[in-house]
Scaffold this active site. Structure first.
Site, PDB file in Angstrom:
ATOM      1  NE  ARG A  82       1.340  12.040   7.651  1.00 22.40           N
ATOM      2  CZ  ARG A  82       1.782  13.253   7.931  1.00 22.40           C
ATOM      3  NH1 ARG A  82       0.947  14.180   8.293  1.00 22.40           N
ATOM      4  NH2 ARG A  82       3.064  13.545   7.840  1.00 22.40           N
TER       5      ARG A  82
ATOM      6  CB  CYS B  66      -4.707  10.620  12.448  1.00 23.41           C
ATOM      7  SG  CYS B  66      -2.991  10.209  12.595  1.00 23.41           S
TER       8      CYS B  66
ATOM      9  CE  LYS C 250      -1.740   1.536   4.075  1.00 22.43           C
ATOM     10  NZ  LYS C 250      -1.377   2.940   4.324  1.00 22.43           N
ATOM     11  CG  ASN C 251       2.510   2.602   3.571  1.00 26.06           C
ATOM     12  OD1 ASN C 251       1.328   2.896   3.398  1.00 26.06           O
ATOM     13  ND2 ASN C 251       3.041   2.419   4.770  1.00 26.06           N
TER      14      ASN C 251
ATOM     15  NE  ARG D  84       0.894  10.148  10.643  1.00 24.62           N
ATOM     16  CZ  ARG D  84       0.483   9.079   9.981  1.00 24.62           C
ATOM     17  NH1 ARG D  84      -0.711   8.627  10.149  1.00 24.62           N
ATOM     18  NH2 ARG D  84       1.270   8.474   9.129  1.00 24.62           N
TER      19      ARG D  84
ATOM     20  CG  ASP E 121       3.352   1.490   9.734  1.00 27.43           C
ATOM     21  OD1 ASP E 121       3.005   2.340  10.572  1.00 27.43           O
ATOM     22  OD2 ASP E 121       3.425   1.734   8.509  1.00 27.43           O
TER      23      ASP E 121
ATOM     24  NE  ARG F 282      -6.722   4.454   6.028  1.00 25.13           N
ATOM     25  CZ  ARG F 282      -5.861   5.185   6.701  1.00 25.13           C
ATOM     26  NH1 ARG F 282      -6.033   5.413   7.973  1.00 25.13           N
ATOM     27  NH2 ARG F 282      -4.798   5.709   6.101  1.00 25.13           N
TER      28      ARG F 282
HETATM   29  C1  UD1 Z   1       4.593   6.765   6.429  1.00 22.89           C
HETATM   30  C2  UD1 Z   1       3.702   5.554   6.309  1.00 22.89           C
HETATM   31  C3  UD1 Z   1       3.169   5.146   7.671  1.00 22.89           C
HETATM   32  C4  UD1 Z   1       4.313   4.957   8.655  1.00 22.89           C
HETATM   33  C5  UD1 Z   1       5.223   6.183   8.673  1.00 22.89           C
HETATM   34  C6  UD1 Z   1       6.456   5.984   9.533  1.00 22.89           C
HETATM   35  C7  UD1 Z   1       2.766   5.849   4.100  1.00 22.89           C
HETATM   36  C8  UD1 Z   1       1.569   6.143   3.280  1.00 22.89           C
HETATM   37  N1  UD1 Z   1       2.609   5.892   5.416  1.00 22.89           N
HETATM   38  O1  UD1 Z   1       3.791   7.820   6.916  1.00 22.89           O
HETATM   39  O2  UD1 Z   1       2.437   3.944   7.520  1.00 22.89           O
HETATM   40  O3  UD1 Z   1       3.788   4.760   9.948  1.00 22.89           O
HETATM   41  O4  UD1 Z   1       5.667   6.481   7.338  1.00 22.89           O
HETATM   42  O5  UD1 Z   1       7.180   4.863   9.110  1.00 22.89           O
HETATM   43  O6  UD1 Z   1       3.819   5.561   3.584  1.00 22.89           O
HETATM   44  N2  UD1 Z   1       6.607  14.501  10.705  1.00 22.89           N
HETATM   45  C9  UD1 Z   1       6.689  15.831  11.001  1.00 22.89           C
HETATM   46  N3  UD1 Z   1       6.669  16.725   9.960  1.00 22.89           N
HETATM   47  C10 UD1 Z   1       6.559  16.321   8.655  1.00 22.89           C
HETATM   48  C11 UD1 Z   1       6.473  14.945   8.382  1.00 22.89           C
HETATM   49  C12 UD1 Z   1       6.497  14.051   9.424  1.00 22.89           C
HETATM   50  O7  UD1 Z   1       6.796  16.236  12.161  1.00 22.89           O
HETATM   51  O8  UD1 Z   1       6.544  17.169   7.746  1.00 22.89           O
HETATM   52  C13 UD1 Z   1       6.601  13.515  11.821  1.00 22.89           C
HETATM   53  C14 UD1 Z   1       5.248  12.804  11.910  1.00 22.89           C
HETATM   54  O9  UD1 Z   1       4.329  13.531  12.675  1.00 22.89           O
HETATM   55  C15 UD1 Z   1       5.640  11.500  12.556  1.00 22.89           C
HETATM   56  C16 UD1 Z   1       7.025  11.227  11.997  1.00 22.89           C
HETATM   57  O10 UD1 Z   1       7.526  12.484  11.545  1.00 22.89           O
HETATM   58  O11 UD1 Z   1       5.711  11.644  13.942  1.00 22.89           O
HETATM   59  C17 UD1 Z   1       7.049  10.214  10.859  1.00 22.89           C
HETATM   60  O12 UD1 Z   1       6.299  10.696   9.783  1.00 22.89           O
HETATM   61  P1  UD1 Z   1       6.594  10.262   8.270  1.00 22.89           P
HETATM   62  O13 UD1 Z   1       7.846   9.506   8.175  1.00 22.89           O
HETATM   63  O14 UD1 Z   1       6.442  11.492   7.432  1.00 22.89           O
HETATM   64  O15 UD1 Z   1       5.381   9.292   8.023  1.00 22.89           O
HETATM   65  P2  UD1 Z   1       4.314   9.325   6.855  1.00 22.89           P
HETATM   66  O16 UD1 Z   1       4.988   9.567   5.564  1.00 22.89           O
HETATM   67  O17 UD1 Z   1       3.174  10.163   7.244  1.00 22.89           O
END
Ligand code: UD1
Length: 426
Positions: free
Chosen positions: A100, A124, A30-31, A129, A314, A406
């Site tokens: 997201r 969420c 999915k990701n 996030r 995850d 999902r």
């Molecule tokens: C992706 C995965 C999700 C997984 C996560 C961490 C997808 C669709 N989803 O989510 O399943 O749990 O990676 O492995 O691929 N953060 C910030 N600012 C930002 C971006 C992130 O503070 O601009 C923080 C987030 O709040 C979180 C952490 O960084 O605490 C990790 O986020 P990120 O690596 O961006 O995860 P996602 O891409 O949202």
């Protein structure tokens, strides 16, 4: 309205106690499929993605692409994306709120059309996030960012390749900036990039589209921007989180599974952890399969989640379910999300002994869990509840299972095929 009610009222019923035995095949990631789908916004030519799982998040991504003006055709696990008349640059609240990852349209739209706007993804269940790392990356490339009424708008006459230093290796920010810089003028270097296999898969797809990306999978990624990208065909990698979930279900139920269509190397840390606690794991890279076998009582093990290649956040919830059943004490530390222990309270309702203190959970193994009515708070918490139900004595009824839809394709059927007594009721 009826669909919404159905979403809320569907439940999963499990009669626990059967060790899982047999063969289970893992679906596409999915990701990985999500960023690849959004990457098709970078070209006007036709793209074909194979091994795309049939999941609600993929439905949302396809709806978003259609809304933006792409023609999307799904047949089995193949999605064909073609250009429509013109592209819109605004991702609406209704679709972004559902997922997201919708924020991943920003990079490609900005790069291709010089303009993009989307509702900010809200908080969420598992944490706040924000997308500040994505936005400061776009600003480094020369974009102007405006925030008004919950909508972020990006504008740039031209994106110029630059050095970008991420404060944290965010998965989404790395993907968004890979896509944006693929069409920027000149060379972009991303430092402290995320190293997840899904990043590598997305970069591979972009390279097939004509991008020039080197170093994906390492901390530093080099991108040489191109004037335009072409259409391409790509097969999405197997879902490593689904793989992990079946590995943990085999361990928790004291069973034996042959898990097929996997890339075992993407689950290295989990495989090592399972071996340390006493599971037998045999990886067969040539046949893309894994055998996971319980043969002796397991020992507890502490884990700390972290960016790849560390223990995946995850998989933390599913690991917690396993640890609740292993004699002795273990500590689980969540280092990615600030509020990702909502499943602990539900596991305790089934008889688990877990104490949460900040970002650490202290688990004391019990002999048995007992079936109960439990609620799912997020996708992976749902998987943890399913594993708990599979082991528990008696009946477990899992509510709010729309979270599971999902991210897990044919979950009940795959588990039934390996002996689980599980069904969905409406
Ligand atoms: C992706 C995965 C999700 C997984 C996560 C961490 C997808 C669709 N989803 O989510 O399943 O749990 O990676 O492995 O691929 N953060 C910030 N600012 C930002 C971006 C992130 O503070 O601009 C923080 C987030 O709040 C979180 C952490 O960084 O605490 C990790 O986020 P990120 O690596 O961006 O995860 P996602 O891409 O949202």
């Amino acid at each position: 309205m009826i669909a919404l009610l159905k979403e809320f009222m569907d439940k999963i019923l499990i009669e626990g106690g059967t060790p899982l035995k047999g063969v289970v095949e893992v679906s596409g990631s999915k990701n990985s499929a999500l960023p690849c789908l959004f990457a098709t916004l970078l070209t006007e030519e036709e793209c074909v993605l194979e091994n795309v799982p049939d999941l609600v998040d993929i439905d949302t991504a396809c709806s978003l692409l259609s809304f933006l003006g792409k023609k999307v055709n799904r047949k089995d696990h193949t999605v064909t994306i073609q250009s429509g008349t013109s592209l819109s640059t605004e991702a609406p609240y209704d679709l972004v709120r559902r997922m997201r990852a919708s924020a991943l349209v920003l990079g490609p739209l900005l790069a291709r059309l010089g303009h993009a706007s989307a509702s900010l993804p809200g908080g969420c269940a598992i944490g706040v996030r924000p997308i500040d790392i994505h936005l400061s990356g776009f600003e480094r490339l020369g974009a102007e960012t405006q925030l008004s009424q919950g909508i972020v708008t990006l504008k740039a006459r031209k994106l110029l390749g630059k050095r970008i230093d991420f404060a944290f290796p965010s998965v989404g920010a790395t993907e968004n900036l890979l896509m944006a810089s693929a069409l920027a003028q000149g060379r972009t270097v991303i430092h402290n990039a995320a190293r997840e296999p899904e990043i590598v898969d997305c970069a591979n797809f972009l390279n097939k589209m004509g991008a020039e990306i080197e170093g994906a999978g390492s901390k530093t990624i080099h991108i040489l921007g191109k004037k335009s990208l072409r259409g391409a065909r790509h097969r999405v990698i197997p879902d490593r989180i689904e793989t992990a979930t079946y590995l943990l279900a085999a361990a928790a139920t004291q069973g034996e599974l042959l898990i097929q269509a996997v890339h075992a190397s993407h689950n290295q840390i989990l495989i090592q952890s399972l071996e340390k606690i006493g599971m037998e794991i045999l990886a067969d890279a040539r046949n893309a399969s894994l055998i996971c076998r319980y043969f002796k009582p397991l020992k507890p093990l502490n884990i700390v989640t972290g960016p790849y290649p560390k223990f995946p956040t995850d998989v933390q919830a599913q690991w917690m379910t396993l640890m609740t059943l292993v004699s002795g004490k273990s500590v689980i530390q969540e280092a990615i999300f600030e509020n990702r222990f909502l499943h602990a309270a539900e596991l305790c309702r089934m008889g688990a002994r877990i104490e949460v203190d900040g970002n650490r959970a202290f688990v004391t193994g019990v002999k048995q869990l007992s079936g109960a009515d439990v609620m799912v708070s997020d996708l992976r918490a749902g998987a943890a509840m399913v594993i708990a139900g599979l082991v528990a004595k008696g009946k477990t009824r899992i509510h709010r299972i729309y979270h599971l839809d999902r991210g897990y394709e044919n979950l009940e059927e795959k588990l039934r095929n390996v002996g689980a007594q599980i069904q969905r009721v409406h």
